[in-house]
Enzyme design. Structure first.
Site, PDB file in Angstrom:
ATOM      1  CD  GLU A 163      -2.922  -1.492   2.227  1.00  4.90           C
ATOM      2  OE1 GLU A 163      -2.735  -0.423   2.891  1.00  4.90           O
ATOM      3  OE2 GLU A 163      -3.780  -2.168   2.035  1.00  4.90           O
ATOM      4  CD  GLU A 278      -3.949  -8.043   1.293  1.00  3.11           C
ATOM      5  OE1 GLU A 278      -5.049  -7.586   1.994  1.00  3.11           O
ATOM      6  OE2 GLU A 278      -2.636  -7.643   1.279  1.00  3.11           O
TER       7      GLU A 278
HETATM    8  C1  XIL Z   1      -5.943  -6.627   7.987  1.00  2.80           C
HETATM    9  C2  XIL Z   1      -6.076  -7.639   8.934  1.00  2.80           C
HETATM   10  O1  XIL Z   1      -6.918  -8.564   8.057  1.00  2.80           O
HETATM   11  C3  XIL Z   1      -6.670  -7.349  10.054  1.00  2.80           C
HETATM   12  O2  XIL Z   1      -6.718  -8.279  10.947  1.00  2.80           O
HETATM   13  C4  XIL Z   1      -5.992  -6.160  10.821  1.00  2.80           C
HETATM   14  O3  XIL Z   1      -6.712  -5.614  11.732  1.00  2.80           O
HETATM   15  C5  XIL Z   1      -5.720  -5.202   9.720  1.00  2.80           C
HETATM   16  O4  XIL Z   1      -5.089  -5.536   8.414  1.00  2.80           O
HETATM   17  N1  XIL Z   1      -4.790  -4.687   3.248  1.00  2.80           N
HETATM   18  C6  XIL Z   1      -3.938  -5.593   3.463  1.00  2.80           C
HETATM   19  C7  XIL Z   1      -3.983  -6.370   5.032  1.00  2.80           C
HETATM   20  O5  XIL Z   1      -2.629  -5.631   3.089  1.00  2.80           O
HETATM   21  O6  XIL Z   1      -2.654  -6.384   5.677  1.00  2.80           O
HETATM   22  C8  XIL Z   1      -5.020  -5.805   5.629  1.00  2.80           C
HETATM   23  O7  XIL Z   1      -5.244  -6.917   6.718  1.00  2.80           O
HETATM   24  C9  XIL Z   1      -6.393  -5.847   5.050  1.00  2.80           C
HETATM   25  C10 XIL Z   1      -6.169  -4.771   4.054  1.00  2.80           C
END
Ligand code: XIL
Length: 370
Positions: A163, A278
């Site tokens: 990100e 994801e």
């Molecule tokens: C999220 C996790 O799933 C949560 O448990 C945590 O509280 C916050 O992060 N993009 C990403 C992930 O790259 O690392 C994030 O994961 C969700 C959005």
């Protein structure tokens, strides 16, 4: 190379039947005996499918874990490889959570991807409070060398930087105004990729981000990513793949299929790979009734996968969790009616949902990846 060859495990090819012997069969497992898991459909077209597990699922939910080897050919972790769990205090590294995942993956002969080395979130307090222009390069270097070195040879991919983009912040290249940009400037991305390449040359190095698929910000995000990639490549930064998170939101409007296809083609033309890292489909803009909700999630997921799997650059797909039992969306982006969301291929009873079938069909309809 390790990351290009999806493993097909014998037991899953047999439709999980081996895993079922002797169990009083739960509905989800009975379904799983009828059709082989998603990773088998993906592997039929030379791709992988897997899931990023939450450490609680791994540690406390054997019923959910029974479905992991049936469905998955690759694993990730939602938390275990982030900075806060790995280096909770300066110079103190804690491998416990990550090692649990790796130990499990070894028993299943499943490859694992690491997420993530450099992010603006999930950082321990000591880092957020103590990072300065004077110490940032040393701290980043030590973290990456130690972490990537520790897991060397055990991970097939790394999300090196996560990100990095947020064009609305008004920074060069559309970069996000993060603690790393403030202390090191845009060169933090270069540094992270070079360090990762030196510490474990064989793990596929991904630049992971979201928001390329739909909505008002997507055109700027796609442009920023392509500009950033070409500038990184022109400087010899060893980025190898784009991680497209695939946190999909039907509320953002339809998938920009044409623009997304052009985006994938541009990435491929740079010689880079794509991994969907994801995927989930949030349903907070969809009706409460389950049938139309699940249908909406499935159709949206299919519209996305059809485009990204069309690209020869796309190596595979991971979802952010496997079942609706545990999804970050319920605590981070809840529905207004507070009903639990249904963003993943299996439901809370571990039964296959319309999204599961849509994903299977998308894999089977995709061109063979060579
Ligand atoms: C999220 C996790 O799933 C949560 O448990 C945590 O509280 C916050 O992060 N993009 C990403 C992930 O790259 O690392 C994030 O994961 C969700 C959005």
């Amino acid at each position: 190379m390790r990351h290009f060859s999806p493993p097909i495990r014998r037991r899953a090819l047999l439709g999980g039947a081996g895993a079922l012997a002797g169990l009083a069969v739960a509905p989800g497992l009975a379904q799983a005996a009828a059709l082989p898991g998603l990773h088998v459909a993906a592997a039929a077209k030379g791709r992988f499918y897997g899931a990023a597990l939450h450490p609680d699922t791994l540690a406390h939910d054997p019923q959910a874990m029974a479905h992991v080897p049936i469905e998955c050919g690759m694993l990730g972790s939602q938390l275990a490889f982030k900075w806060a769990p790995l280096q909770p205090e300066p110079n103190r590294f804690d491998w416990k959570q990550a090692d649990q995942l790796l130990a499990y993956a070894r028993t299943q002969h499943m490859p694992v991807r690491g997420h993530t080395l450099v992010w603006y979130q999930a950082n321990p307090d000591w880092l957020v409070k103590g990072l300065t222009k004077a110490n940032a390069a040393r701290i980043l270097t030590q973290h990456i060398q130690t972490v990537v070195g520790h897991f060397r040879g055990q991970l097939v991919q790394w999300d090196v930087v996560n990100e990095a983009l947020w064009p609305a912040d008004g920074q060069p290249y559309g970069l996000r105004d993060s603690l790393w940009l403030r202390t090191l400037g845009p060169g933090y991305i270069d540094l992270a990729f070079h360090l990762c390449a030196a510490a474990d040359p064989s793990a596929l190095r991904c630049l992971n981000d979201y928001g390329f698929d739909a909505g008002r910000e997507a055109p700027r995000k796609r442009d920023a990513m392509l500009t950033l990639l070409s500038s990184l490549l022109s400087r010899g930064v060893p980025v190898q793949a784009v991680g497209m998170q695939g946190h999909l939101d039907p509320g953002a409007g339809p998938i920009d299929q044409k623009a997304l296809a052009a985006f994938c083609a541009a990435i491929a033309a740079m010689g880079l790979k794509i991994v969907i890292t994801e995927m989930d489909v949030r349903d907070n803009s969809l009706p409460a009734a389950i049938i139309p909700r699940d249908a909406g999630v499935a159709a949206y997921g299919r519209a996305y996968l059809d485009v990204v799997l069309e690209s020869q650059a796309t190596l595979g797909v991971l979802t952010w969790g496997l079942s609706d039992r545990l999804t970050w969306l319920d605590w981070q982006i809840p529905r207004a009616d507070h009903l639990p969301q249904r963003p993943l291929p299996l439901d809370t009873e571990m039964r296959r949902k319309p999204l599961w079938y849509a994903m299977r069909e998308a894999f089977l309809a995709a061109k063979m990846h060579i």
